[in-house]
Design a protein around this motif. Structure first.
Motif, PDB file in Angstrom:
ATOM      1  N   THR A   1      -7.203  -2.395  12.696  1.00 41.12           N
ATOM      2  CA  THR A   1      -7.252  -3.831  12.400  1.00 41.12           C
ATOM      3  C   THR A   1      -6.926  -4.721  13.592  1.00 41.12           C
TER       4      THR A   1
ATOM      5  N   ARG B   1      -2.188   3.850  13.001  1.00 39.49           N
ATOM      6  CA  ARG B   1      -3.610   3.862  12.615  1.00 39.49           C
ATOM      7  C   ARG B   1      -4.025   2.509  12.066  1.00 39.49           C
ATOM      8  N   TYR B   2      -3.160   1.900  11.274  1.00 46.04           N
ATOM      9  CA  TYR B   2      -3.474   0.573  10.738  1.00 46.04           C
ATOM     10  C   TYR B   2      -3.663  -0.427  11.882  1.00 46.04           C
ATOM     11  N   SER B   3      -2.790  -0.378  12.876  1.00 46.23           N
ATOM     12  CA  SER B   3      -2.867  -1.312  14.007  1.00 46.23           C
ATOM     13  C   SER B   3      -4.134  -1.079  14.820  1.00 46.23           C
TER      14      SER B   3
ATOM     15  N   VAL C   1      -9.844   0.540   5.700  1.00 42.99           N
ATOM     16  CA  VAL C   1      -9.581  -0.896   5.769  1.00 42.99           C
ATOM     17  C   VAL C   1     -10.929  -1.599   5.768  1.00 42.99           C
TER      18      VAL C   1
ATOM     19  N   ILE D   1      -7.359  -2.967   2.060  1.00 43.78           N
ATOM     20  CA  ILE D   1      -7.362  -1.508   2.043  1.00 43.78           C
ATOM     21  C   ILE D   1      -8.054  -1.037   0.764  1.00 43.78           C
TER      22      ILE D   1
ATOM     23  N   LEU E   1       3.381   0.886   3.065  1.00 42.63           N
ATOM     24  CA  LEU E   1       2.967  -0.031   4.119  1.00 42.63           C
ATOM     25  C   LEU E   1       2.745  -1.413   3.507  1.00 42.63           C
TER      26      LEU E   1
ATOM     27  N   PRO F   1       1.231  -4.104  10.981  1.00 37.22           N
ATOM     28  CA  PRO F   1       1.655  -4.255   9.590  1.00 37.22           C
ATOM     29  C   PRO F   1       2.975  -5.013   9.513  1.00 37.22           C
TER      30      PRO F   1
ATOM     31  N   TYR G   1       1.218  -5.190   4.453  1.00 29.35           N
ATOM     32  CA  TYR G   1       0.373  -5.856   5.450  1.00 29.35           C
ATOM     33  C   TYR G   1       0.031  -7.260   4.976  1.00 29.35           C
TER      34      TYR G   1
ATOM     35  N   LEU H   1      -8.064   5.361   7.180  1.00 26.46           N
ATOM     36  CA  LEU H   1      -6.665   5.002   7.389  1.00 26.46           C
ATOM     37  C   LEU H   1      -5.757   6.162   7.000  1.00 26.46           C
TER      38      LEU H   1
ATOM     39  N   TYR I   1       0.850  -1.190   0.000  1.00 22.59           N
ATOM     40  CA  TYR I   1       0.000   0.000   0.000  1.00 22.59           C
ATOM     41  C   TYR I   1       0.886   1.242   0.000  1.00 22.59           C
TER      42      TYR I   1
END
Length: 335
Positions: free
Chosen positions: A52, A47-49, A163, A94, A81, A56, A83, A141, A26
């Motif tokens: 989700t 933010r991803y963590s 996401v 995503i 990123l 990542p 993942y 995200l 991504y």
């Protein structure tokens, strides 16, 4: 031969395993703010963590970039990123949504943007991100402003990434209200969006931007020319035909237009999404509307006797733009 097949299978399996380990890639170019590039990358990973509940594979800053708009340089950071490959793409992939449009109906895209400049897009960005989260109930995200891809239209789009696929999504549709001058059809595209539980958030450059669970694709059909009185008399019949055949709400009315120097009236209906009407026109013609109208019951009963499910019948002028508004007439039978 068996050994070769086995080798090929093992190679393919190893490649598949390697691809799974590598995960999904991504990339986004975010506007430069108070954070440096490495800090922005760390923020993206966090933010991803949070969204989700997983970490990542990797997140990094790939360096600077820029967009020049109106003789002004806008600096960007390139963030990458990686993942894990999603098990469920609907909830873990995503996805990108654009405050942009194309002339392919119902498709929000990066072809034509909402904004005439990068500055305008960046100024509107915080509001739209909040609006997107409120409407979709999905966490954003990342977001950014990009140049639209159209080679003829100089504009900018706001890109919003999530996401998973929200139940309610952002769509755009070409506004066709200028095609209809009658009061019943004014703002007809907006009315269809509202009738089908969509929420309009902007009306820019001939496009309407809205949030909904499904796209709204306005369709219309002319069911024939006739006089104003005859059109009014048949509104109930056409409403019945359309409602029995089209899912969702519809709009029916008498549309006035100029054809060959004449002011004509057509019986018209608008609805959401494509619908094909099975129709037949008997070979007989009628000298005027009244003769055709009197024959409707007989023709419908005859068709039903042949095992056909008749939705209704409409009498119309035989020729579009006929010099003689009184006839001849034909009857269309809808199934």
């Amino acid at each position: 031969m068996i050994s070769l097949l086995l080798i090929n299978f093992l190679v393919a399996l190893n490649l598949k395993s390697a691809a799974a380990a590598a995960g999904q890639f991504y990339r986004i170019k975010v506007p430069v703010g108070i954070l440096n590039c490495e800090q922005e990358a760390a923020e993206l990973g966090q933010r991803y963590s949070l969204i989700t509940n997983t970490s990542p594979i990797s997140v990094s800053c790939s360096g600077p970039s820029k967009i020049i708009s109106e003789n002004t340089e806008y600096k960007l950071f390139v963030l990458d990123l990686n993942y894990k490959t999603p098990i469920d793409y609907k909830t873990q992939e995503i996805n990108t949504f654009y405050y942009g449009a194309s002339f392919l109906e119902g498709q929000a895209s990066n072809i034509q943007g909402m904004y005439s400049s990068m500055k305008e897009c960046l100024t509107d960005r915080p509001f739209r991100v909040g609006e997107f989260e409120e409407q979709t109930k999905a966490y954003v995200l990342a977001s950014t402003c990009e140049k639209a891809t159209s080679s003829t239209d100089k504009s900018y789009i706001l890109r919003v990434d999530t996401v998973g696929t929200p139940k309610v999504q952002l769509f755009s549709v070409n506004d066709s209200e200028d095609n209809f001058k009658d009061e019943i059809f004014k703002r007809s595209t907006e009315r269809l969006i509202n009738l089908n539980n969509g929420h309009i958030v902007s009306h820019v450059g001939g496009f309407i931007y809205y949030f909904a669970e499904q796209t709204i694709n306005p369709r219309s059909e002319n069911f024939g020319d006739m006089s104003q009185t005859e059109c009014q008399e048949q509104l109930g019949a056409i409403q019945n035909i359309v409602q029995k055949h089209v899912n969702g709400q519809s709009i029916v009315g008498c549309a006035h237009y100029l054809y060959g120097g004449q002011n004509l009236v057509s019986l018209r209906a608008l609805w959401n999404h494509f619908a094909y009407f099975d129709m037949t026109t008997p070979t007989s013609t009628y000298s005027d509307y009244n003769e055709c109208n009197r024959d409707k019951s007989r023709v419908i009963v005859q068709s039903q006797g042949l095992g056909q499910t008749v939705l209704g019948a409409i009498c119309r002028l035989q020729e579009k733009g006929s010099n003689n508004i009184n006839g001849p007439y034909e009857m269309d039978i809808y199934f």
